[in-house]
Write a protein that holds these residues in place. Sequence first.
Motif, PDB file in Angstrom:
ATOM      1  N   ARG A  19       0.715  -1.165   0.097  1.00  6.70           N
ATOM      2  CA  ARG A  19       0.095   0.034  -0.100  1.00  6.70           C
ATOM      3  C   ARG A  19       1.090   1.145   0.004  1.00  6.70           C
ATOM      4  NH1 ARG A  19      -2.844  -3.208   3.444  1.00  6.70           N
ATOM      5  NH2 ARG A  19      -2.068  -2.101   5.391  1.00  6.70           N
ATOM      6  N   LEU A  20       2.046   1.249   0.567  1.00  4.86           N
ATOM      7  CA  LEU A  20       3.150   2.444   0.557  1.00  4.86           C
ATOM      8  C   LEU A  20       3.516   2.551  -0.617  1.00  4.86           C
ATOM      9  CD1 LEU A  20       4.582   1.960   4.401  1.00  4.86           C
ATOM     10  CD2 LEU A  20       2.972   3.684   3.671  1.00  4.86           C
ATOM     11  N   GLU A  21       3.992   1.603  -1.144  1.00  2.00           N
ATOM     12  CA  GLU A  21       4.486   1.526  -2.535  1.00  2.00           C
ATOM     13  C   GLU A  21       3.874   2.285  -3.521  1.00  2.00           C
ATOM     14  OE1 GLU A  21       7.828  -1.479  -4.695  1.00  2.00           O
ATOM     15  OE2 GLU A  21       5.702  -2.137  -4.494  1.00  2.00           O
ATOM     16  N   ARG A  22       2.539   1.691  -3.374  1.00  2.00           N
ATOM     17  CA  ARG A  22       1.317   2.134  -4.378  1.00  2.00           C
ATOM     18  C   ARG A  22       0.719   3.600  -4.143  1.00  2.00           C
ATOM     19  NH1 ARG A  22      -0.355  -3.153  -3.750  1.00  2.00           N
ATOM     20  NH2 ARG A  22      -2.113  -2.277  -2.585  1.00  2.00           N
ATOM     21  N   GLY A  23       1.395   4.263  -3.086  1.00  2.00           N
ATOM     22  CA  GLY A  23       0.754   5.632  -2.591  1.00  2.00           C
ATOM     23  C   GLY A  23      -0.335   5.448  -2.072  1.00  2.00           C
ATOM     24  N   GLU A  24      -0.967   4.478  -1.698  1.00  2.00           N
ATOM     25  CA  GLU A  24      -2.405   4.189  -1.299  1.00  2.00           C
ATOM     26  C   GLU A  24      -2.635   4.503   0.497  1.00  2.00           C
ATOM     27  OE1 GLU A  24      -3.671  -0.028  -2.105  1.00  2.00           O
ATOM     28  OE2 GLU A  24      -3.543   0.514  -4.483  1.00  2.00           O
ATOM     29  N   SER A  25      -1.529   4.803   0.981  1.00  2.00           N
ATOM     30  CA  SER A  25      -1.459   4.959   2.437  1.00  2.00           C
ATOM     31  C   SER A  25      -0.255   5.842   2.663  1.00  2.00           C
ATOM     32  CB  SER A  25      -1.711   3.987   3.240  1.00  2.00           C
ATOM     33  OG  SER A  25      -0.484   2.909   3.340  1.00  2.00           O
ATOM     34  N   SER A  26      -0.350   6.672   3.730  1.00  2.00           N
ATOM     35  CA  SER A  26       0.688   7.301   4.239  1.00  2.00           C
ATOM     36  C   SER A  26       1.424   6.723   5.383  1.00  2.00           C
ATOM     37  CB  SER A  26       0.451   8.862   4.816  1.00  2.00           C
ATOM     38  OG  SER A  26      -0.355   9.576   3.567  1.00  2.00           O
ATOM     39  N   PRO A  27       2.822   6.717   5.055  1.00  2.00           N
ATOM     40  CA  PRO A  27       3.685   5.858   6.104  1.00  2.00           C
ATOM     41  C   PRO A  27       3.550   6.768   7.475  1.00  2.00           C
ATOM     42  CG  PRO A  27       4.980   7.234   4.968  1.00  2.00           C
ATOM     43  CD  PRO A  27       3.353   7.122   4.207  1.00  2.00           C
ATOM     44  N   THR A  28       3.615   6.153   8.653  1.00  2.00           N
ATOM     45  CA  THR A  28       3.850   6.782  10.214  1.00  2.00           C
ATOM     46  C   THR A  28       5.157   6.913  10.289  1.00  2.00           C
ATOM     47  OG1 THR A  28       3.768   4.626  11.445  1.00  2.00           O
ATOM     48  CG2 THR A  28       1.685   5.655  10.982  1.00  2.00           C
ATOM     49  N   ALA A  29       5.415   7.726  11.343  1.00  2.00           N
ATOM     50  CA  ALA A  29       7.078   8.074  11.601  1.00  2.00           C
ATOM     51  C   ALA A  29       7.593   6.677  11.947  1.00  2.00           C
ATOM     52  CB  ALA A  29       6.924   9.043  12.842  1.00  2.00           C
ATOM     53  N   ALA A  30       6.652   6.075  12.787  1.00  2.00           N
ATOM     54  CA  ALA A  30       6.983   4.771  13.150  1.00  2.00           C
ATOM     55  C   ALA A  30       7.393   3.711  12.058  1.00  2.00           C
ATOM     56  CB  ALA A  30       6.234   3.745  14.100  1.00  2.00           C
ATOM     57  N   LEU A  31       6.941   3.760  11.086  1.00  2.00           N
ATOM     58  CA  LEU A  31       7.096   2.594   9.888  1.00  2.00           C
ATOM     59  C   LEU A  31       8.122   3.306   9.263  1.00  2.00           C
ATOM     60  CD1 LEU A  31       3.554   2.068   8.165  1.00  2.00           C
ATOM     61  CD2 LEU A  31       4.894   0.582   9.095  1.00  2.00           C
ATOM     62  N   LEU A  32       8.338   4.540   8.880  1.00  2.12           N
ATOM     63  CA  LEU A  32       9.424   5.191   8.185  1.00  2.12           C
ATOM     64  C   LEU A  32      10.913   5.056   9.097  1.00  2.12           C
ATOM     65  CD1 LEU A  32       8.213   8.586   6.956  1.00  2.12           C
ATOM     66  CD2 LEU A  32       8.791   6.495   5.565  1.00  2.12           C
ATOM     67  N   GLY A  33      10.680   4.749  10.460  1.00  4.69           N
ATOM     68  CA  GLY A  33      11.865   4.711  11.433  1.00  4.69           C
ATOM     69  C   GLY A  33      12.214   2.964  10.756  1.00  4.69           C
ATOM     70  N   LYS A  34      11.339   2.232  10.886  1.00  5.11           N
ATOM     71  CA  LYS A  34      11.708   0.792  10.787  1.00  5.11           C
ATOM     72  C   LYS A  34      12.366   0.659   9.225  1.00  5.11           C
ATOM     73  CE  LYS A  34       8.083  -1.295  13.601  1.00  5.11           C
ATOM     74  NZ  LYS A  34       6.707  -2.124  13.358  1.00  5.11           N
ATOM     75  N   LEU A  35      11.891   1.486   8.458  1.00  5.78           N
ATOM     76  CA  LEU A  35      12.617   1.227   7.128  1.00  5.78           C
ATOM     77  C   LEU A  35      13.966   1.889   7.147  1.00  5.78           C
ATOM     78  CD1 LEU A  35       9.388   2.090   4.625  1.00  5.78           C
ATOM     79  CD2 LEU A  35      10.666  -0.093   4.961  1.00  5.78           C
ATOM     80  N   CYS A  36      13.913   2.962   7.718  1.00  8.90           N
ATOM     81  CA  CYS A  36      15.376   3.646   7.841  1.00  8.90           C
ATOM     82  C   CYS A  36      16.311   2.772   8.620  1.00  8.90           C
ATOM     83  CB  CYS A  36      15.148   4.948   8.582  1.00  8.90           C
ATOM     84  SG  CYS A  36      14.482   6.173   7.831  1.00  8.90           S
ATOM     85  N   ALA A  37      15.853   2.139   9.659  1.00 13.46           N
ATOM     86  CA  ALA A  37      16.810   1.074  10.288  1.00 13.46           C
ATOM     87  C   ALA A  37      17.260   0.059   9.278  1.00 13.46           C
ATOM     88  CB  ALA A  37      15.959   0.661  11.567  1.00 13.46           C
ATOM     89  N   VAL A  38      16.268  -0.560   8.567  1.00 16.35           N
ATOM     90  CA  VAL A  38      16.607  -1.671   7.470  1.00 16.35           C
ATOM     91  C   VAL A  38      17.716  -1.574   6.532  1.00 16.35           C
ATOM     92  CG1 VAL A  38      15.895  -3.153   5.661  1.00 16.35           C
ATOM     93  CG2 VAL A  38      14.408  -2.900   7.819  1.00 16.35           C
ATOM     94  N   TYR A  39      17.514  -0.079   5.990  1.00 14.48           N
ATOM     95  CA  TYR A  39      18.301   0.363   4.872  1.00 14.48           C
ATOM     96  C   TYR A  39      19.583   1.125   5.611  1.00 14.48           C
ATOM     97  CZ  TYR A  39      14.946  -0.537   1.643  1.00 14.48           C
ATOM     98  OH  TYR A  39      14.089  -1.444   0.683  1.00 14.48           O
ATOM     99  N   GLY A  40      19.696   1.503   6.942  1.00 17.06           N
ATOM    100  CA  GLY A  40      20.877   2.228   7.757  1.00 17.06           C
ATOM    101  C   GLY A  40      21.005   3.362   7.236  1.00 17.06           C
TER     102      GLY A  40
END
Length: 128
Positions: A19-40
């Motif tokens: 859903r995030l990739e297709r732009g169907e929902s907006s990410p939360t700060a917590a979700l973006l934080g998790k993605l940032c941690a994965v990608y460093g």
Amino acid sequence: MSLEELATASGISRATLSRLERGESSPTAALLGKLCAVYGMPMSRLIAEVEVQPVQLIRAADQSEWHDPDTGFVRRMISPPARGFKAELIEGRLPAGAVIDYPQPPVRGMEQHMWMLSGVLDFTVDAS
């Protein structure tokens, strides 16, 4: 990284990532934080990865704001989101009573500075 690998590494469901990739929902700060941690990488660099041609100067009127739909946190990127840029400068506004919990830092050992202009903030580092 495949969608399945990203879901496993981040703890975010495949459906949510889709859903995030297709732009169907907006990410939360917590979700973006998790993605940032994965990608460093810090959030501004993660966002820069989708920019076609990042600019070197962003005037105040043109600085993008991101709103966390869960907490009401407003994040304005002050520094240009350039690839390879190891620092970021943001303005953050957090509504009274809001809580943002990042389970892990986006980049281990990243130095962070806060300049608080008003209000009261409970800030916990490494609560373990």
